[in-house]
Scaffold this active site. Sequence first.
Site, PDB file in Angstrom:
ATOM      1  N   ARG A  12      43.526  -2.028  -7.746  1.00  0.00           N
ATOM      2  CA  ARG A  12      42.495  -1.149  -7.714  1.00  0.00           C
ATOM      3  C   ARG A  12      41.422  -1.042  -8.970  1.00  0.00           C
ATOM      4  O   ARG A  12      42.001  -1.031 -10.173  1.00  0.00           O
ATOM      5  CB  ARG A  12      42.754   0.393  -7.477  1.00  0.00           C
ATOM      6  CG  ARG A  12      41.783   1.309  -7.712  1.00  0.00           C
ATOM      7  CD  ARG A  12      42.011   2.628  -7.462  1.00  0.00           C
ATOM      8  NE  ARG A  12      42.138   2.927  -5.870  1.00  0.00           N
ATOM      9  CZ  ARG A  12      42.235   4.172  -5.161  1.00  0.00           C
ATOM     10  NH1 ARG A  12      42.169   5.190  -5.794  1.00  0.00           N
ATOM     11  NH2 ARG A  12      42.291   4.017  -3.827  1.00  0.00           N
ATOM     12  N   HIS A  60      36.741  -1.322   0.210  1.00  0.00           N
ATOM     13  CA  HIS A  60      38.166  -0.554   0.494  1.00  0.00           C
ATOM     14  C   HIS A  60      38.808  -0.898   1.667  1.00  0.00           C
ATOM     15  O   HIS A  60      38.802   0.026   2.513  1.00  0.00           O
ATOM     16  CB  HIS A  60      38.114   0.946   0.320  1.00  0.00           C
ATOM     17  CG  HIS A  60      39.049   1.908  -0.019  1.00  0.00           C
ATOM     18  ND1 HIS A  60      40.365   1.398  -0.354  1.00  0.00           N
ATOM     19  CD2 HIS A  60      39.367   3.351  -0.382  1.00  0.00           C
ATOM     20  CE1 HIS A  60      41.049   2.343  -0.515  1.00  0.00           C
ATOM     21  NE2 HIS A  60      40.723   3.456  -0.622  1.00  0.00           N
ATOM     22  N   GLN A  81      41.775   0.860   3.227  1.00  0.00           N
ATOM     23  CA  GLN A  81      41.295   2.342   4.020  1.00  0.00           C
ATOM     24  C   GLN A  81      40.926   2.165   5.346  1.00  0.00           C
ATOM     25  O   GLN A  81      41.014   2.712   6.201  1.00  0.00           O
ATOM     26  CB  GLN A  81      40.313   2.952   3.224  1.00  0.00           C
ATOM     27  CG  GLN A  81      39.671   4.332   3.591  1.00  0.00           C
ATOM     28  CD  GLN A  81      40.912   5.323   3.433  1.00  0.00           C
ATOM     29  OE1 GLN A  81      41.523   5.429   2.354  1.00  0.00           O
ATOM     30  NE2 GLN A  81      41.291   6.085   4.723  1.00  0.00           N
ATOM     31  N   ASP A  93      32.363  10.535   3.164  1.00  0.00           N
ATOM     32  CA  ASP A  93      33.136  10.031   1.939  1.00  0.00           C
ATOM     33  C   ASP A  93      32.271  10.903   0.855  1.00  0.00           C
ATOM     34  O   ASP A  93      31.096  11.512   1.034  1.00  0.00           O
ATOM     35  CB  ASP A  93      33.422   8.648   1.759  1.00  0.00           C
ATOM     36  CG  ASP A  93      34.045   8.398   0.473  1.00  0.00           C
ATOM     37  OD1 ASP A  93      34.988   9.076  -0.040  1.00  0.00           O
ATOM     38  OD2 ASP A  93      33.936   7.341   0.001  1.00  0.00           O
ATOM     39  N   CYS A 153      38.173   9.556   4.001  1.00  0.00           N
ATOM     40  CA  CYS A 153      39.293   8.886   3.402  1.00  0.00           C
ATOM     41  C   CYS A 153      40.071   9.912   2.372  1.00  0.00           C
ATOM     42  O   CYS A 153      41.198   9.339   2.144  1.00  0.00           O
ATOM     43  CB  CYS A 153      38.907   7.441   2.564  1.00  0.00           C
ATOM     44  SG  CYS A 153      37.605   8.013   1.361  1.00  0.00           S
ATOM     45  N   ARG A 183      47.515   5.243   6.106  1.00  0.00           N
ATOM     46  CA  ARG A 183      47.357   4.230   4.927  1.00  0.00           C
ATOM     47  C   ARG A 183      48.779   3.451   4.704  1.00  0.00           C
ATOM     48  O   ARG A 183      48.894   2.510   4.516  1.00  0.00           O
ATOM     49  CB  ARG A 183      47.093   5.141   3.546  1.00  0.00           C
ATOM     50  CG  ARG A 183      45.811   5.605   3.657  1.00  0.00           C
ATOM     51  CD  ARG A 183      44.603   4.416   3.345  1.00  0.00           C
ATOM     52  NE  ARG A 183      44.907   3.528   2.064  1.00  0.00           N
ATOM     53  CZ  ARG A 183      44.469   3.761   1.081  1.00  0.00           C
ATOM     54  NH1 ARG A 183      43.839   4.806   0.744  1.00  0.00           N
ATOM     55  NH2 ARG A 183      44.760   2.683   0.269  1.00  0.00           N
TER      56      ARG A 183
HETATM   57  N1   CP Z   1      41.599   7.162  -0.085  1.00  0.00           N
HETATM   58  C1   CP Z   1      42.268   6.836  -0.996  1.00  0.00           C
HETATM   59  O1   CP Z   1      42.147   5.601  -1.463  1.00  0.00           O
HETATM   60  O2   CP Z   1      42.704   7.799  -1.795  1.00  0.00           O
HETATM   61  P1   CP Z   1      43.384   7.541  -3.307  1.00  0.00           P
HETATM   62  O3   CP Z   1      42.126   7.458  -4.162  1.00  0.00           O
HETATM   63  O4   CP Z   1      44.236   9.080  -3.844  1.00  0.00           O
HETATM   64  O5   CP Z   1      44.303   6.325  -3.388  1.00  0.00           O
HETATM   65  N1  NVA Z   2      34.273   6.125  -2.304  1.00  0.00           N
HETATM   66  C1  NVA Z   2      35.459   6.755  -3.168  1.00  0.00           C
HETATM   67  C2  NVA Z   2      36.650   6.523  -2.401  1.00  0.00           C
HETATM   68  C3  NVA Z   2      37.744   7.331  -2.995  1.00  0.00           C
HETATM   69  C4  NVA Z   2      39.087   6.747  -2.120  1.00  0.00           C
HETATM   70  C5  NVA Z   2      35.701   6.016  -4.685  1.00  0.00           C
HETATM   71  O1  NVA Z   2      35.530   5.034  -4.788  1.00  0.00           O
HETATM   72  O2  NVA Z   2      35.719   6.945  -5.596  1.00  0.00           O
END
Ligand code: CP
Ligand code: NVA
Length: 306
Positions: A103, A130, A133, A223, A263, A291
């Site tokens: 990530r 993502h 997701q 989101d 998400c 997930r």
């Molecule tokens: N939806 C998601 O990716 O959650 P986290 O950021 O908690 O991993």
């Molecule tokens: N769009 C959000 C998603 C979190 C899972 C971010 O990037 O923070």
Amino acid sequence: MNHFIAVSDFTTDQLRHFLDVAKRLKKQLKETGRNDPILAGKVLAMIFEKPSLRTRVSFDVGVAQLGGSGMYIKGEEIGWGKREPVKDVARVIASMADGIMARTFEHEKVVELAKYSKVPVINGLTDFNHPCQAMADILTVEEKFGKLSGLTMAFIGDGNNVARSLASTCGRLGVRFILASPAGFEFSRDDADQMMAKVPELDFVTESDPREAVREADVVVTDTWVSMGQEAEKEQRIKQFAGFQVDDKLLAHAPKHAVVLHCLPAYRGLEISDEVMESPRSLVFQEAENRLHAQKGIMAVLMGGM
Ligand code: CP
Ligand code: NVA
């Protein structure tokens, strides 16, 4: 394809295979309480540059349920890109672990990791997309409707990483995708052009009025308006996104059967109301659980040869 970096890297059949394996593993787990140890002895290295709840727990639990183990690595700790280049990190981890989940802020980092890693690299979110997701979301939609082709998904809010991956996934799987964003928060021209070049089959519509966007939606998605790394813009964004909350007033314009996805983490009172989050049409916790199942499908195929 050894790496899972973007949904658009895969054909419809390949995505179908990931989803079918995910469903089989989910069924087996629910019926028997366990899965076959197809990743026995294997280790997934998980690098996080940003906070996480779902991604961390779902990968860690998922690899364990398949007989392997996960190793948490804090991005700052290894100092990749600072202490040593990403390409060296990739080759070192790949010489010991069996898979890498990352990530990151910059999407290019995950791409570079994949370029130099001989073991599968799975994208656990970047500023650009993502994909894990999106796979969990589409699995949730299929569980709900028993089909995908012919459905309509309306994404209300920021044309962000989550929206980009969902759009490509919808295209590959026959779901119409409507994006309703305030001016300046739609997909950029470049992103839209590249997406349509990679996923020409996508039925993609943009709407400025969220009420119009949800009118034919089977699935309404939102989101956060402030993604990780955009915290300094929070106050300004909250003003710019006024009128784009997914609440009962907006959903009054949607078909009665429409369901809601998010998400998570969700900011109640901003992009979504508490009432909608807690309402029967909200599938957000099934989506969060998925997930786990969706990513087990991805790991089973890429790391377990399924
Ligand atoms: N939806 C998601 O990716 O959650 P986290 O950021 O908690 O991993
Ligand atoms: N769009 C959000 C998603 C979190 C899972 C971010 O990037 O923070």
